[in-house]
Design a protein around this motif. Structure first.
Motif, mmCIF file in Angstrom:
data_model
loop_
_atom_site.group_PDB
_atom_site.id
_atom_site.type_symbol
_atom_site.label_atom_id
_atom_site.label_comp_id
_atom_site.label_asym_id
_atom_site.label_seq_id
_atom_site.Cartn_x
_atom_site.Cartn_y
_atom_site.Cartn_z
ATOM 1 N N VAL A 143 1.148 55.981 -1.374
ATOM 2 C CA VAL A 143 -0.196 56.056 -1.961
ATOM 3 C C VAL A 143 -0.994 54.863 -1.427
ATOM 4 N N PRO A 144 -1.569 55.012 -0.230
ATOM 5 C CA PRO A 144 -2.196 53.872 0.439
ATOM 6 C C PRO A 144 -3.438 53.324 -0.285
ATOM 7 N N SER A 145 -4.055 54.129 -1.138
ATOM 8 C CA SER A 145 -5.219 53.654 -1.899
ATOM 9 C C SER A 145 -4.839 52.551 -2.875
ATOM 10 N N ASP A 146 -3.616 52.615 -3.417
ATOM 11 C CA ASP A 146 -3.234 51.734 -4.518
ATOM 12 C C ASP A 146 -1.983 50.898 -4.272
ATOM 13 N N GLU A 174 -6.691 60.124 5.118
ATOM 14 C CA GLU A 174 -7.530 59.121 4.445
ATOM 15 C C GLU A 174 -6.984 58.778 3.060
ATOM 16 N N PRO A 175 -6.984 57.484 2.708
ATOM 17 C CA PRO A 175 -6.667 57.114 1.318
ATOM 18 C C PRO A 175 -7.682 57.746 0.363
ATOM 19 N N ILE A 176 -7.206 58.219 -0.780
ATOM 20 C CA ILE A 176 -8.055 58.908 -1.758
ATOM 21 C C ILE A 176 -8.397 57.951 -2.916
ATOM 22 N N PRO A 177 -9.660 57.850 -3.314
ATOM 23 C CA PRO A 177 -9.990 57.019 -4.482
ATOM 24 C C PRO A 177 -9.412 57.625 -5.770
ATOM 25 N N PRO A 182 -13.427 46.805 -11.618
ATOM 26 C CA PRO A 182 -14.623 45.998 -11.369
ATOM 27 C C PRO A 182 -14.442 45.035 -10.197
ATOM 28 N N THR A 183 -13.241 44.540 -9.992
ATOM 29 C CA THR A 183 -13.012 43.527 -8.954
ATOM 30 C C THR A 183 -12.861 44.124 -7.561
ATOM 31 N N TYR A 184 -12.102 45.233 -7.432
ATOM 32 C CA TYR A 184 -11.760 45.730 -6.100
ATOM 33 C C TYR A 184 -12.326 47.102 -5.750
ATOM 34 N N GLY A 185 -13.062 47.710 -6.659
ATOM 35 C CA GLY A 185 -13.670 48.995 -6.325
ATOM 36 C C GLY A 185 -12.692 50.150 -6.388
ATOM 37 N N ASP A 186 -12.883 51.145 -5.503
ATOM 38 C CA ASP A 186 -12.174 52.422 -5.613
ATOM 39 C C ASP A 186 -10.882 52.515 -4.787
ATOM 40 N N LEU A 187 -10.671 51.577 -3.890
ATOM 41 C CA LEU A 187 -9.458 51.585 -3.057
ATOM 42 C C LEU A 187 -8.844 50.179 -3.115
ATOM 43 N N THR A 188 -8.207 49.912 -4.250
ATOM 44 C CA THR A 188 -7.707 48.556 -4.530
ATOM 45 C C THR A 188 -6.825 48.007 -3.410
ATOM 46 N N ALA A 189 -5.841 48.793 -2.969
ATOM 47 C CA ALA A 189 -4.883 48.286 -1.973
ATOM 48 C C ALA A 189 -5.577 47.977 -0.652
ATOM 49 N N TYR A 220 -4.763 46.716 -16.069
ATOM 50 C CA TYR A 220 -5.600 46.148 -17.139
ATOM 51 C C TYR A 220 -7.084 46.451 -16.990
ATOM 52 N N GLN A 221 -7.561 46.666 -15.761
ATOM 53 C CA GLN A 221 -9.001 46.847 -15.535
ATOM 54 C C GLN A 221 -9.353 48.234 -15.008
ATOM 55 N N GLY A 222 -8.330 49.032 -14.677
ATOM 56 C CA GLY A 222 -8.593 50.264 -13.943
ATOM 57 C C GLY A 222 -8.979 51.455 -14.806
ATOM 58 N N THR A 223 -9.819 52.305 -14.241
ATOM 59 C CA THR A 223 -10.241 53.558 -14.862
ATOM 60 C C THR A 223 -9.980 54.688 -13.876
ATOM 61 N N MET A 224 -9.523 55.834 -14.392
ATOM 62 C CA MET A 224 -9.199 56.969 -13.531
ATOM 63 C C MET A 224 -10.458 57.626 -12.958
ATOM 64 N N LEU A 225 -10.395 57.982 -11.668
ATOM 65 C CA LEU A 225 -11.516 58.642 -10.983
ATOM 66 C C LEU A 225 -11.219 60.102 -10.690
ATOM 67 N N ILE A 226 -9.991 60.550 -10.966
ATOM 68 C CA ILE A 226 -9.565 61.875 -10.504
ATOM 69 C C ILE A 226 -8.548 62.461 -11.482
ATOM 70 N N GLY A 227 -8.456 63.779 -11.482
ATOM 71 C CA GLY A 227 -7.403 64.438 -12.245
ATOM 72 C C GLY A 227 -7.804 64.782 -13.662
ATOM 73 N N ALA A 228 -6.799 64.947 -14.504
ATOM 74 C CA ALA A 228 -7.010 65.446 -15.862
ATOM 75 C C ALA A 228 -7.588 64.380 -16.794
#
Ligand code: A2H
Length: 256
Positions: A143-146, A174-177, A182-189, A220-228
């Motif tokens: 999971v290259p995005s994270d 492509e890595p998927i968001p 707040p600190t690293y945006g949609d593709l933390t890794a 601690y800071q992350g919010t889901m952008l995809i899925g259920a």
């Protein structure tokens, strides 16, 4: 092995097409694969990121086993993991995992697989030299995005595709968001690998640091952008996605 028990989610990554080398080995071992569901078992701590799987890693230097789980299902993992599973009611007989065949990791590279929840319908099995035989199942879903490790590995594989004996496209999805912070945006890794100027999967110390930052930031800071569970906190969504995967028969809890 550490002193603290670790709970992994074992993700079933089903084989759709074997590479030629693996087919030969299975023929020699007289394994009947007809009508059977055969899956790599990837051990993950981040089930909520499974939407972003872009490939499945094995080590070219590890020998894997095919273990009979039921008359219609076979798991691929290290013998060490199969033994552990046999004490967790995952195999049919306690303390025993029926080995059908052994297969060198390098023969599995290029296999076409289905990774549950992934945005990509089919992905490939690719080599990861840093996989430890002493941890998890010896299979790591990418999971290259994270995951900084996964991102550094796919970049290296795409750069030196010929050297690794793979098609460049297999490592170039492509890595998927999946998660925003707040600190690293949609593709933390991706952001952390750039920030720490990590050049290769061999930058061990930097990757350890990146892993810690990425894990805490997402949890601690992350919010889901995809899925259920779009819009939900990762802290909450993590177990929900895990439970959904288990309910669908695509995963199970694996401890060590
Ligand atoms: B994780 P811990 Cl998105 N060798 O899954 C090397 N790495 C292994 C492994 C092995 N034998 N078995 C599992 N792993 C990886 C997802 C993920 C992971 C994300 C972000 C971070 C992350 C997708 N890859 O791990 O040593 C697996 O990758 C960073 C902590 O038991 C597994 O979770 O703490 C994690 O390392 C287990 O590492």
């Amino acid at each position: 092995e550490g002193v603290n028990p670790q709970e992994y989610t074992g993700i079933k990554i089903q084989i759709l097409e074997w590479p030629a080398a693996a087919k030969l080995t299975l023929d020699k071992a007289a394994v009947d694969t007809e009508g059977k569901k055969i899956s790599f078992i990837a051990a993950t701590l981040r089930p909520e990121t499974m939407y972003g799987q872009t490939c499945c890693f094995v080590s070219p230097n590890i020998t894997y086993g095919l273990y009979e789980i039921s008359p219609t299902e076979i798991y691929i993992c290290t013998s060490r993991a199969a033994k552990n599973m046999s004490f967790q009611k995952i195999t049919p007989v306690r303390g025993d995992a029926k080995l059908l065949a052994e297969i060198p990791g390098r023969e599995l590279i290029g296999a076409k697989v289905h990774a549950p929840l992934s945005v990509y319908r089919e992905v490939r099995v690719l080599p990861m030299d840093t996989i430890l035989a002493s941890k998890g199942t010896g299979v790591v879903t990418s999971v290259p995005s994270d995951s900084p490790d996964d991102y550094a590995t796919v970049i290296e594989l795409a750069k030196k595709a010929d050297y690794y004996g793979i098609d460049k496209e297999w490592a170039s999805l492509e890595p998927i968001p999946i998660i925003t912070t707040p600190t690293y945006g949609d593709l933390t890794a991706v952001a952390i690998v750039k920030e720490l100027k990590i050049q290769s999967p061999k930058d061990k110390e930097l990757l350890t640091k990146a892993k810690e930052i990425a894990y805490k930031d997402a949890f601690y800071q992350g919010t889901m952008l995809i899925g259920a569970y779009i819009g939900e906190k990762v802290e909450i969504a993590k177990n929900k996605v895990k439970n959904d995967l288990i309910a669908a028969g695509d995963a199970f809890v694996y401890n060590e």
